[in-house]
Design a protein around this motif. Structure first.
Motif, PDB file in Angstrom:
ATOM      1  N   GLU A 103      68.852  21.278  60.971  1.00 61.49           N
ATOM      2  CA  GLU A 103      68.041  22.415  61.285  1.00 61.49           C
ATOM      3  C   GLU A 103      66.820  22.601  60.583  1.00 61.49           C
ATOM      4  O   GLU A 103      66.524  21.965  59.614  1.00 61.49           O
ATOM      5  CB  GLU A 103      69.157  23.829  61.187  1.00 61.49           C
ATOM      6  N   THR A 104      65.930  23.499  60.854  1.00 62.57           N
ATOM      7  CA  THR A 104      64.731  23.954  60.196  1.00 62.57           C
ATOM      8  C   THR A 104      64.968  24.415  58.960  1.00 62.57           C
ATOM      9  O   THR A 104      65.685  25.473  58.570  1.00 62.57           O
ATOM     10  CB  THR A 104      63.772  24.898  60.944  1.00 62.57           C
ATOM     11  N   ILE A 105      64.460  23.742  57.932  1.00 62.81           N
ATOM     12  CA  ILE A 105      64.610  23.974  56.498  1.00 62.81           C
ATOM     13  C   ILE A 105      63.453  24.707  55.784  1.00 62.81           C
ATOM     14  O   ILE A 105      63.589  25.097  54.540  1.00 62.81           O
ATOM     15  CB  ILE A 105      65.325  23.166  55.374  1.00 62.81           C
ATOM     16  N   TRP A 106      62.350  24.541  56.428  1.00 66.81           N
ATOM     17  CA  TRP A 106      61.095  24.813  55.794  1.00 66.81           C
ATOM     18  C   TRP A 106      60.522  26.205  56.290  1.00 66.81           C
ATOM     19  O   TRP A 106      60.795  26.609  57.343  1.00 66.81           O
ATOM     20  CB  TRP A 106      60.077  23.697  55.937  1.00 66.81           C
ATOM     21  N   GLN A 107      59.693  26.651  55.442  1.00 72.68           N
ATOM     22  CA  GLN A 107      59.079  27.841  55.961  1.00 72.68           C
ATOM     23  C   GLN A 107      57.819  27.359  56.680  1.00 72.68           C
ATOM     24  O   GLN A 107      57.555  26.284  56.661  1.00 72.68           O
ATOM     25  CB  GLN A 107      58.474  28.810  55.016  1.00 72.68           C
ATOM     26  N   ARG A 108      57.316  28.127  57.422  1.00 68.94           N
ATOM     27  CA  ARG A 108      56.175  27.865  58.556  1.00 68.94           C
ATOM     28  C   ARG A 108      54.925  27.070  58.167  1.00 68.94           C
ATOM     29  O   ARG A 108      54.820  26.082  58.726  1.00 68.94           O
ATOM     30  CB  ARG A 108      55.814  29.074  59.191  1.00 68.94           C
ATOM     31  N   SER A 109      54.416  27.265  57.027  1.00 65.38           N
ATOM     32  CA  SER A 109      53.250  26.578  56.447  1.00 65.38           C
ATOM     33  C   SER A 109      53.597  26.064  55.258  1.00 65.38           C
ATOM     34  O   SER A 109      54.638  25.628  54.899  1.00 65.38           O
ATOM     35  CB  SER A 109      52.043  27.519  56.379  1.00 65.38           C
ATOM     36  N   TYR A 110      52.272  25.691  54.556  1.00 65.95           N
ATOM     37  CA  TYR A 110      52.422  24.977  53.180  1.00 65.95           C
ATOM     38  C   TYR A 110      51.117  25.544  52.522  1.00 65.95           C
ATOM     39  O   TYR A 110      50.133  25.775  53.306  1.00 65.95           O
ATOM     40  CB  TYR A 110      52.671  23.446  53.321  1.00 65.95           C
ATOM     41  N   HIS A 111      51.115  25.073  51.178  1.00 69.97           N
ATOM     42  CA  HIS A 111      50.044  25.699  50.287  1.00 69.97           C
ATOM     43  C   HIS A 111      49.089  24.470  50.131  1.00 69.97           C
ATOM     44  O   HIS A 111      50.127  23.360  49.675  1.00 69.97           O
ATOM     45  CB  HIS A 111      50.303  26.266  49.045  1.00 69.97           C
ATOM     46  N   ASP A 112      48.149  23.904  50.225  1.00 69.18           N
ATOM     47  CA  ASP A 112      47.116  23.115  49.754  1.00 69.18           C
ATOM     48  C   ASP A 112      46.187  23.435  48.878  1.00 69.18           C
ATOM     49  O   ASP A 112      45.595  24.509  48.805  1.00 69.18           O
ATOM     50  CB  ASP A 112      46.858  21.995  50.870  1.00 69.18           C
ATOM     51  N   ARG A 113      45.740  22.422  48.025  1.00 67.90           N
ATOM     52  CA  ARG A 113      44.681  22.604  46.943  1.00 67.90           C
ATOM     53  C   ARG A 113      43.938  21.189  47.053  1.00 67.90           C
ATOM     54  O   ARG A 113      44.574  20.183  46.748  1.00 67.90           O
ATOM     55  CB  ARG A 113      45.115  23.095  45.594  1.00 67.90           C
ATOM     56  N   ILE A 114      42.714  21.148  47.129  1.00 69.12           N
ATOM     57  CA  ILE A 114      41.926  19.881  47.127  1.00 69.12           C
ATOM     58  C   ILE A 114      41.438  19.837  45.689  1.00 69.12           C
ATOM     59  O   ILE A 114      40.755  20.876  45.175  1.00 69.12           O
ATOM     60  CB  ILE A 114      40.671  20.106  48.243  1.00 69.12           C
ATOM     61  N   VAL A 115      41.935  18.795  44.979  1.00 71.26           N
ATOM     62  CA  VAL A 115      41.584  18.561  43.584  1.00 71.26           C
ATOM     63  C   VAL A 115      40.137  18.163  43.742  1.00 71.26           C
ATOM     64  O   VAL A 115      39.650  17.268  44.117  1.00 71.26           O
ATOM     65  CB  VAL A 115      42.513  17.431  43.199  1.00 71.26           C
ATOM     66  N   ARG A 116      39.390  18.902  42.761  1.00 67.30           N
ATOM     67  CA  ARG A 116      38.044  18.888  42.867  1.00 67.30           C
ATOM     68  C   ARG A 116      37.456  17.850  41.525  1.00 67.30           C
ATOM     69  O   ARG A 116      36.205  17.093  41.547  1.00 67.30           O
ATOM     70  CB  ARG A 116      37.329  20.114  42.769  1.00 67.30           C
ATOM     71  N   ASP A 117      38.126  17.712  40.426  1.00 72.72           N
ATOM     72  CA  ASP A 117      37.835  16.684  39.584  1.00 72.72           C
ATOM     73  C   ASP A 117      38.942  16.369  38.530  1.00 72.72           C
ATOM     74  O   ASP A 117      40.179  16.713  38.758  1.00 72.72           O
ATOM     75  CB  ASP A 117      36.678  17.503  38.577  1.00 72.72           C
ATOM     76  N   GLU A 118      38.549  15.528  37.642  1.00 70.80           N
ATOM     77  CA  GLU A 118      39.632  14.835  36.644  1.00 70.80           C
ATOM     78  C   GLU A 118      40.477  16.034  35.814  1.00 70.80           C
ATOM     79  O   GLU A 118      41.648  15.813  35.765  1.00 70.80           O
ATOM     80  CB  GLU A 118      39.038  14.020  35.969  1.00 70.80           C
ATOM     81  N   GLU A 119      39.635  16.868  35.473  1.00 67.27           N
ATOM     82  CA  GLU A 119      40.214  17.967  34.585  1.00 67.27           C
ATOM     83  C   GLU A 119      41.224  18.638  35.240  1.00 67.27           C
ATOM     84  O   GLU A 119      42.445  18.804  34.888  1.00 67.27           O
ATOM     85  CB  GLU A 119      39.313  18.897  34.035  1.00 67.27           C
ATOM     86  N   GLU A 120      41.015  18.985  36.678  1.00 63.47           N
ATOM     87  CA  GLU A 120      41.752  19.746  37.547  1.00 63.47           C
ATOM     88  C   GLU A 120      43.105  18.790  38.042  1.00 63.47           C
ATOM     89  O   GLU A 120      44.048  19.292  37.752  1.00 63.47           O
ATOM     90  CB  GLU A 120      41.212  20.294  38.713  1.00 63.47           C
ATOM     91  N   TYR A 121      42.852  17.697  38.038  1.00 68.38           N
ATOM     92  CA  TYR A 121      43.902  16.608  38.209  1.00 68.38           C
ATOM     93  C   TYR A 121      44.873  16.706  37.184  1.00 68.38           C
ATOM     94  O   TYR A 121      46.472  16.439  37.360  1.00 68.38           O
ATOM     95  CB  TYR A 121      43.233  15.135  38.690  1.00 68.38           C
ATOM     96  N   GLN A 122      44.371  16.454  36.000  1.00 65.46           N
ATOM     97  CA  GLN A 122      45.074  16.556  34.653  1.00 65.46           C
ATOM     98  C   GLN A 122      46.195  17.968  34.712  1.00 65.46           C
ATOM     99  O   GLN A 122      47.340  17.574  34.308  1.00 65.46           O
ATOM    100  CB  GLN A 122      44.335  16.245  33.393  1.00 65.46           C
ATOM    101  N   ARG A 123      45.450  18.777  34.907  1.00 67.60           N
ATOM    102  CA  ARG A 123      46.211  20.146  34.887  1.00 67.60           C
ATOM    103  C   ARG A 123      47.376  20.335  35.725  1.00 67.60           C
ATOM    104  O   ARG A 123      48.700  20.503  35.347  1.00 67.60           O
ATOM    105  CB  ARG A 123      45.400  21.426  35.343  1.00 67.60           C
ATOM    106  N   ILE A 124      47.039  19.683  36.948  1.00 63.80           N
ATOM    107  CA  ILE A 124      48.191  19.684  38.061  1.00 63.80           C
ATOM    108  C   ILE A 124      49.391  18.844  37.571  1.00 63.80           C
ATOM    109  O   ILE A 124      50.512  19.135  37.889  1.00 63.80           O
ATOM    110  CB  ILE A 124      47.335  19.203  39.480  1.00 63.80           C
ATOM    111  N   LEU A 125      48.901  17.467  37.203  1.00 64.64           N
ATOM    112  CA  LEU A 125      49.779  16.568  36.762  1.00 64.64           C
ATOM    113  C   LEU A 125      50.813  17.375  35.688  1.00 64.64           C
ATOM    114  O   LEU A 125      52.099  17.188  35.872  1.00 64.64           O
ATOM    115  CB  LEU A 125      49.008  15.299  36.161  1.00 64.64           C
TER     116      LEU A 125
END
Length: 173
Positions: free
Chosen positions: A128-150
């Protein structure tokens, strides 16, 4: 006939989601149900971590298959009780099925294809469908942001009790 709500487009307008880059994706379980497992441990007993349910193990298998796609890297992920976070890299020169560069169309771009495949395959296996309709995305803009997301992904189980996903389901917030 009842008017349907006007939904906000979650994708960045005119952005080509097949172009090289790194993307932070969050996909939530429908109705916030804690389907994928539970968080165990606390600060006094060690670092909290996720113990996956059978549904969580199934999701893990499908997520780890993302790395098998040419030009795609799954840098990091975490499966939480009612959502998943993915950090996905798309290499330069991704091509469409016909050998031409992918268009900016959200339905033909790399990231939506990956997310739709993951949601479709897992829902089919679950029955059965287990997911909500959409999803959230964020385009990672630089290394600092990448490290924060990690760091965010790594610490997500430890922050579970202060997370809005936990609060909504458990506390009715």
């Amino acid at each position: 006939m009842k008017d349907l709500p006007i939904r906000k487009n979650n994708r960045l307008k005119n952005y080509d989601y097949s172009q090289a880059g790194c993307y932070f994706i969050t996909i939530c379980v429908k109705d916030g149900v804690h389907l994928f497992g539970q968080i165990v441990g606390d600060a006094a007993l060690g670092v909290p971590y996720v113990v996956l349910s059978s549904a969580g193990e199934m999701i893990k298998t499908h997520i780890e298959n993302i790395n098998q796609q040419k030009g795609i890297t799954l840098d990091r992920y975490v499966i939480m009780p009612n959502h998943v976070h993915l950090l996905i890299g798309v290499k330069s020169g991704m091509l469409g099925m016909d050998g031409t560069p992918r268009a900016a169309s959200p339905t033909k771009a790399t990231i939506p294809l990956i997310v739709n495949a993951l949601k479709g395959l897992t829902s089919k296996q679950f029955g059965e469908t287990i997911w909500q309709r959409s999803y959230h995305d964020r385009i990672v803009r630089d290394e600092e942001e990448y490290q924060r997301i990690l760091q965010y992904i790594n610490e997500n189980p430890a922050r579970w009790r202060e997370d809005r996903f936990y609060t909504v389901q458990v506390l009715g917030g």
